[in-house]
Every structure is written in structure tokens, then in C-alpha cells.
Motif scaffolding. Structure first.
Motif, PDB file in Angstrom:
ATOM      1  N   GLY A  44       7.468  12.813   8.635  1.00 42.82           N
ATOM      2  CA  GLY A  44       8.534  12.795   7.644  1.00 42.82           C
ATOM      3  C   GLY A  44       8.157  11.999   6.413  1.00 42.82           C
ATOM      4  N   TRP A  45       8.779  12.343   5.292  1.00 38.63           N
ATOM      5  CA  TRP A  45       8.531  11.666   4.026  1.00 38.63           C
ATOM      6  C   TRP A  45       9.630  10.641   3.783  1.00 38.63           C
ATOM      7  CZ3 TRP A  45       4.039  12.514   1.549  1.00 38.63           C
ATOM      8  CH2 TRP A  45       3.330  13.677   1.876  1.00 38.63           C
ATOM      9  N   HIS A  46       9.228   9.471   3.290  1.00 37.76           N
ATOM     10  CA  HIS A  46      10.179   8.398   2.969  1.00 37.76           C
ATOM     11  C   HIS A  46       9.865   7.874   1.575  1.00 37.76           C
ATOM     12  CE1 HIS A  46      11.834   7.898   7.060  1.00 37.76           C
ATOM     13  NE2 HIS A  46      10.655   8.370   7.404  1.00 37.76           N
ATOM     14  N   ARG A  47      10.891   7.675   0.764  1.00 41.66           N
ATOM     15  CA  ARG A  47      10.701   7.091  -0.562  1.00 41.66           C
ATOM     16  C   ARG A  47      10.100   5.698  -0.407  1.00 41.66           C
ATOM     17  NH1 ARG A  47      10.585  10.110  -4.391  1.00 41.66           N
ATOM     18  NH2 ARG A  47      11.028   8.419  -5.808  1.00 41.66           N
ATOM     19  N   VAL A  48       9.102   5.396  -1.221  1.00 47.07           N
ATOM     20  CA  VAL A  48       8.427   4.098  -1.117  1.00 47.07           C
ATOM     21  C   VAL A  48       9.428   2.969  -1.308  1.00 47.07           C
ATOM     22  CG1 VAL A  48       6.694   2.596  -2.165  1.00 47.07           C
ATOM     23  CG2 VAL A  48       6.163   5.012  -1.761  1.00 47.07           C
ATOM     24  N   LEU A  72       4.129   9.571   3.548  1.00 48.40           N
ATOM     25  CA  LEU A  72       4.198  10.280   4.822  1.00 48.40           C
ATOM     26  C   LEU A  72       4.123   9.293   5.968  1.00 48.40           C
ATOM     27  CD1 LEU A  72       4.187  13.030   6.320  1.00 48.40           C
ATOM     28  CD2 LEU A  72       1.682  12.878   6.288  1.00 48.40           C
ATOM     29  N   LEU A  73       5.058   9.395   6.893  1.00 48.52           N
ATOM     30  CA  LEU A  73       5.067   8.576   8.103  1.00 48.52           C
ATOM     31  C   LEU A  73       5.214   9.468   9.321  1.00 48.52           C
ATOM     32  CD1 LEU A  73       7.506   5.715   7.009  1.00 48.52           C
ATOM     33  CD2 LEU A  73       5.011   5.613   7.120  1.00 48.52           C
ATOM     34  N   MET A  74       4.804   8.934  10.459  1.00 53.29           N
ATOM     35  CA  MET A  74       4.977   9.603  11.740  1.00 53.29           C
ATOM     36  C   MET A  74       6.016   8.821  12.535  1.00 53.29           C
ATOM     37  SD  MET A  74       2.791  12.044  11.433  1.00 53.29           S
ATOM     38  CE  MET A  74       2.781  12.730  13.094  1.00 53.29           C
ATOM     39  N   GLN A  75       6.850   9.543  13.291  1.00 54.77           N
ATOM     40  CA  GLN A  75       7.858   8.873  14.116  1.00 54.77           C
ATOM     41  C   GLN A  75       7.559   9.097  15.585  1.00 54.77           C
ATOM     42  OE1 GLN A  75      11.965  10.314  14.108  1.00 54.77           O
ATOM     43  NE2 GLN A  75      12.656   8.193  14.124  1.00 54.77           N
ATOM     44  N   GLU A  76       7.589   7.994  16.323  1.00 55.46           N
ATOM     45  CA  GLU A  76       7.511   8.049  17.789  1.00 55.46           C
ATOM     46  C   GLU A  76       8.928   8.389  18.242  1.00 55.46           C
ATOM     47  OE1 GLU A  76       6.409   8.354  21.353  1.00 55.46           O
ATOM     48  OE2 GLU A  76       4.811   7.568  20.057  1.00 55.46           O
ATOM     49  N   LEU A  77       9.161   9.636  18.653  1.00 55.56           N
ATOM     50  CA  LEU A  77      10.521  10.123  18.904  1.00 55.56           C
ATOM     51  C   LEU A  77      11.256   9.335  19.982  1.00 55.56           C
ATOM     52  CD1 LEU A  77       9.868  13.953  18.595  1.00 55.56           C
ATOM     53  CD2 LEU A  77      11.016  12.460  16.936  1.00 55.56           C
ATOM     54  N   ALA A  78      10.573   8.980  21.060  1.00 54.01           N
ATOM     55  CA  ALA A  78      11.252   8.277  22.157  1.00 54.01           C
ATOM     56  C   ALA A  78      11.693   6.877  21.745  1.00 54.01           C
ATOM     57  CB  ALA A  78      10.336   8.196  23.381  1.00 54.01           C
ATOM     58  N   ALA A  79      10.915   6.222  20.891  1.00 55.87           N
ATOM     59  CA  ALA A  79      11.217   4.836  20.509  1.00 55.87           C
ATOM     60  C   ALA A  79      11.953   4.739  19.170  1.00 55.87           C
ATOM     61  CB  ALA A  79       9.931   4.023  20.449  1.00 55.87           C
ATOM     62  N   MET A  86      -9.492  -5.448  21.732  1.00 55.29           N
ATOM     63  CA  MET A  86      -9.082  -5.138  20.381  1.00 55.29           C
ATOM     64  C   MET A  86      -9.284  -3.652  20.113  1.00 55.29           C
ATOM     65  SD  MET A  86     -10.379  -6.594  16.715  1.00 55.29           S
ATOM     66  CE  MET A  86     -12.023  -6.012  16.917  1.00 55.29           C
ATOM     67  N   GLU A  87      -8.315  -3.056  19.459  1.00 60.76           N
ATOM     68  CA  GLU A  87      -8.376  -1.651  19.089  1.00 60.76           C
ATOM     69  C   GLU A  87      -8.699  -1.538  17.608  1.00 60.76           C
ATOM     70  OE1 GLU A  87      -5.002   0.698  20.564  1.00 60.76           O
ATOM     71  OE2 GLU A  87      -4.423  -1.108  21.638  1.00 60.76           O
ATOM     72  N   VAL A  88      -9.509  -0.547  17.249  1.00 65.31           N
ATOM     73  CA  VAL A  88      -9.828  -0.278  15.854  1.00 65.31           C
ATOM     74  C   VAL A  88      -9.131   1.030  15.475  1.00 65.31           C
ATOM     75  CG1 VAL A  88     -11.652   0.129  14.165  1.00 65.31           C
ATOM     76  CG2 VAL A  88     -12.029  -1.471  16.067  1.00 65.31           C
ATOM     77  N   ILE A  89      -8.291   0.951  14.444  1.00 68.15           N
ATOM     78  CA  ILE A  89      -7.447   2.067  14.036  1.00 68.15           C
ATOM     79  C   ILE A  89      -7.749   2.421  12.580  1.00 68.15           C
ATOM     80  CG2 ILE A  89      -5.046   2.871  13.825  1.00 68.15           C
ATOM     81  CD1 ILE A  89      -5.671   1.974  16.657  1.00 68.15           C
ATOM     82  N   ALA A  90      -7.717   3.703  12.260  1.00 66.76           N
ATOM     83  CA  ALA A  90      -7.809   4.169  10.873  1.00 66.76           C
ATOM     84  C   ALA A  90      -6.447   4.738  10.493  1.00 66.76           C
ATOM     85  CB  ALA A  90      -8.896   5.230  10.735  1.00 66.76           C
ATOM     86  N   ARG A  91      -5.908   4.309   9.359  1.00 62.63           N
ATOM     87  CA  ARG A  91      -4.570   4.725   8.913  1.00 62.63           C
ATOM     88  C   ARG A  91      -4.638   5.357   7.529  1.00 62.63           C
ATOM     89  NH1 ARG A  91      -1.583   4.800  13.303  1.00 62.63           N
ATOM     90  NH2 ARG A  91      -1.594   2.828  14.401  1.00 62.63           N
ATOM     91  N   ALA A  92      -3.805   6.380   7.334  1.00 57.40           N
ATOM     92  CA  ALA A  92      -3.729   7.099   6.067  1.00 57.40           C
ATOM     93  C   ALA A  92      -2.468   6.710   5.310  1.00 57.40           C
ATOM     94  CB  ALA A  92      -3.718   8.605   6.318  1.00 57.40           C
ATOM     95  N   ILE A  93      -2.639   6.462   4.027  1.00 57.97           N
ATOM     96  CA  ILE A  93      -1.505   6.308   3.131  1.00 57.97           C
ATOM     97  C   ILE A  93      -1.498   7.565   2.265  1.00 57.97           C
ATOM     98  CG2 ILE A  93      -0.406   4.917   1.338  1.00 57.97           C
ATOM     99  CD1 ILE A  93      -0.772   3.447   4.069  1.00 57.97           C
ATOM    100  N   VAL A  94      -0.530   8.440   2.529  1.00 56.47           N
ATOM    101  CA  VAL A  94      -0.393   9.696   1.797  1.00 56.47           C
ATOM    102  C   VAL A  94       0.885   9.579   0.976  1.00 56.47           C
ATOM    103  CG1 VAL A  94      -0.182  12.204   1.971  1.00 56.47           C
ATOM    104  CG2 VAL A  94      -1.489  10.935   3.716  1.00 56.47           C
ATOM    105  N   VAL A  95       0.731   9.553  -0.351  1.00 55.81           N
ATOM    106  CA  VAL A  95       1.888   9.408  -1.238  1.00 55.81           C
ATOM    107  C   VAL A  95       1.970  10.631  -2.135  1.00 55.81           C
ATOM    108  CG1 VAL A  95       2.955   8.013  -3.060  1.00 55.81           C
ATOM    109  CG2 VAL A  95       1.680   6.894  -1.216  1.00 55.81           C
ATOM    110  N   ARG A  96       3.175  11.195  -2.215  1.00 62.80           N
ATOM    111  CA  ARG A  96       3.450  12.322  -3.119  1.00 62.80           C
ATOM    112  C   ARG A  96       4.799  12.103  -3.766  1.00 62.80           C
ATOM    113  NH1 ARG A  96       2.084  17.226   0.790  1.00 62.80           N
ATOM    114  NH2 ARG A  96      -0.173  17.081   0.712  1.00 62.80           N
ATOM    115  N   GLU A  97       4.814  12.166  -5.083  1.00 61.83           N
ATOM    116  CA  GLU A  97       6.071  12.093  -5.838  1.00 61.83           C
ATOM    117  C   GLU A  97       6.950  10.929  -5.386  1.00 61.83           C
ATOM    118  OE1 GLU A  97       7.855  15.976  -5.681  1.00 61.83           O
ATOM    119  OE2 GLU A  97       6.022  16.948  -6.384  1.00 61.83           O
ATOM    120  N   GLY A  98       6.334   9.774  -5.187  1.00 62.25           N
ATOM    121  CA  GLY A  98       7.086   8.573  -4.836  1.00 62.25           C
ATOM    122  C   GLY A  98       7.485   8.451  -3.378  1.00 62.25           C
ATOM    123  N   ALA A  99       7.024   9.378  -2.542  1.00 67.01           N
ATOM    124  CA  ALA A  99       7.341   9.322  -1.105  1.00 67.01           C
ATOM    125  C   ALA A  99       6.040   9.188  -0.317  1.00 67.01           C
ATOM    126  CB  ALA A  99       8.093  10.567  -0.663  1.00 67.01           C
TER     127      ALA A  99
END
Length: 122
Positions: A97-101, A16-23, A1-14
Motif C-alpha cells: 500500500g501507498w502512504h503519504r510521506v 510504498l509499504l508492506m503490511q503484515e496482515l495478521a499483525a 544478527m540478520e542483514v536486511i535490504a530495504r527499498a524506499i519507493v516514493v511516487r508523488e509524495g507517497a
């Protein structure tokens, strides 16, 4: 089992996400919690490494279990404020990249339940 910490960063209704470019899929910034780290400390470290950004970790939004193929991870999810306006990935295989919620339903976000959590918090 892996333990991961994730951030929810919201600005002006958007959010922040990260994209795995190859996939092509998107995920919430963060990463593995190393031995001896709390999820909060790991999240600050990972955001500095991935985005060259300082972070203020706020409210714990919950934990999410995610299983796929032979992998099982527990995601510790936090509201986060970054000290940069437009974070840029420091990793060549990732893009930020930023994505609207309200548009997250149409974005390939993994794990999906994390995107659903963010939409439910609106």
C-alpha cells in the motif's frame, strides 16, 4: 544478527509499504540478504518475489540498526524505482500500500527509525 535490504519507493509524495496482515503493522519492502549476495542483489530478488516487480536500485540512503526482543538486524536502505505502477503483494500474508510521506507519523511502521529517515529526506 540478520542483514536486511530495504527499498524506499516514493511516487508523488507517497511511499510504498508492506503490511503484515495478521499483525497489522507496516514495513518497507525488501528482505534478507542471502550468503553470497550484495544488499543490492538481494533487494532486486526480494522485490521480484514479494511484488513481481523489477527494480532499479539507486542511491544508498544509509544503514540502520534495529533491535527488538531477541532480534538484531542491520537494514541497508536504498532508493528504488519499480517497473510497475501499482505493485501487488505476491505473498498471501502481506499487502502492499501507498502512504503519504507526511502521514507516516500516524502509521505503525516498523522499524520506526526507518519511517523517520524517509520523513527527514523530504
Amino acid at each position: 544478527m540478520e542483514v536486511i535490504a530495504r527499498a524506499i519507493v516514493v511516487r508523488e509524495g507517497a511511499v510504498l509499504l508492506m503490511q503484515e496482515l495478521a499483525a497489522g503493522y507496516w514495513f518497507f519492502p525488501g528482505g534478507h540478504v542471502e550468503a553470497g549476495e550484495t544488499p543490492e542483489v538481494a533487494l532486486v530478488r526480494e522485490l521480484r518475489e514479494e511484488l513481481a516487480a523489477g527494480a532499479t536500485v539507486g542511491e544508498r540512503l544509509g544503514e540502520l540498526s534495529n533491535t527488538w526482543e531477541q532480534h538484531h538486524e542491520i537494514n541497508h536502505v536504498f532508493a528504488v524505482i519499480l517497473d510497475v505502477e501499482d505493485p501487488v503483494s505476491q505473498e498471501p500474508h502481506l499487502a502492499a500500500g501507498w502512504h503519504r510521506v507526511e502521514d507516516l507519523g500516524a502509521v505503525d511502521v516498523r522499524p520506526r527509525a526507518l519511517a523517520d529517515l524517509v520523513v527527514s529526506l523530504r
